[in-house]
Design an enzyme around this catalytic site. Structure first.
Site, PDB file in Angstrom:
ATOM      1  CG  ASP A  52     -34.832  -7.873  23.627  1.00  0.00           C
ATOM      2  OD1 ASP A  52     -34.167  -8.335  24.570  1.00  0.00           O
ATOM      3  OD2 ASP A  52     -34.869  -8.398  22.496  1.00  0.00           O
ATOM      4  NE  ARG A  53     -42.011  -4.563  22.232  1.00  0.00           N
ATOM      5  CZ  ARG A  53     -42.103  -5.707  21.561  1.00  0.00           C
ATOM      6  NH1 ARG A  53     -41.198  -5.995  20.656  1.00  0.00           N
ATOM      7  NH2 ARG A  53     -43.080  -6.560  21.789  1.00  0.00           N
TER       8      ARG A  53
END
Length: 179
Positions: free
Chosen positions: A9-10
């Site tokens: 996600d990051r």
């Protein structure tokens, strides 16, 4: 944050778009990809099946740390599937890309408990004529897949998944389709 699996996600947030995440190399490598390479895609979801990634990933992380052969083999297979999917996108081979998406779900199913509702969501989408693939978008409750780009396919998909309590079926903007 105590999130067991938040790296992807990051990375997606930092790169701001379609990104090839190469986890089979050390250190991990990331490469932006042109979203125009993607075939027509849809997303469908059920709010009652959603669960936090920590539910699935905490167990996988612990199993991986213990040296679980099945989890290690699954991770190696996912690395290969990702490379195959990227190669297919670059070659414009939609069928091979869709097959890699389908195989991804099979790998996940081999090492994770998949609820009957989530299995129904994937299988229901795959049964629709013109739908090429279906897999989880994350930890469950939502699926993503490739389709033939025909509006009639989306209508059939919506009708088929309405029986599975799907809240919404959406597709990627047509401007990203190469068809």
């Amino acid at each position: 944050l105590h999130v067991a699996a938040g790296l992807q996600d990051r990375v997606a947030q930092v790169y701001g778009g379609l990104t090839y995440m190469q986890f089979g190399v050390t250190p991990h490598a990331y490469a932006p990809l042109d979203a125009a390479l993607l075939p027509p895609l849809y997303v469908a979801y059920r709010t009652d099946l959603a669960e936090g990634s920590e539910v699935v990933h905490s167990d996988l992380r612990a199993r991986h740390a213990r040296g679980d052969d099945d989890v290690h083999a699954a991770m190696a297979t996912l690395v290969q599937l990702t490379a195959r999917a990227v190669d297919a996108l670059r070659a414009g081979d939609v069928r091979r890309f869709a097959d890699a998406m389908n195989d991804n779900f099979g790998v996940r199913e081999s090492v994770c408990t998949v609820s009957a509702g989530n299995r129904e969501l994937v299988r229901g989408a795959r049964a629709v004529d013109g739908v090429l693939s279906a897999k989880f978008t994350g930890s469950g409750g939502a699926i993503v897949g490739a389709f033939d780009g025909d509006d009639a396919t989306l209508h059939r998909l919506r009708a088929a998944l309405a029986n599975a309590d799907v809240v919404r079926v959406r597709c990627a903007p047509r401007t990203s389709w190469r068809w």
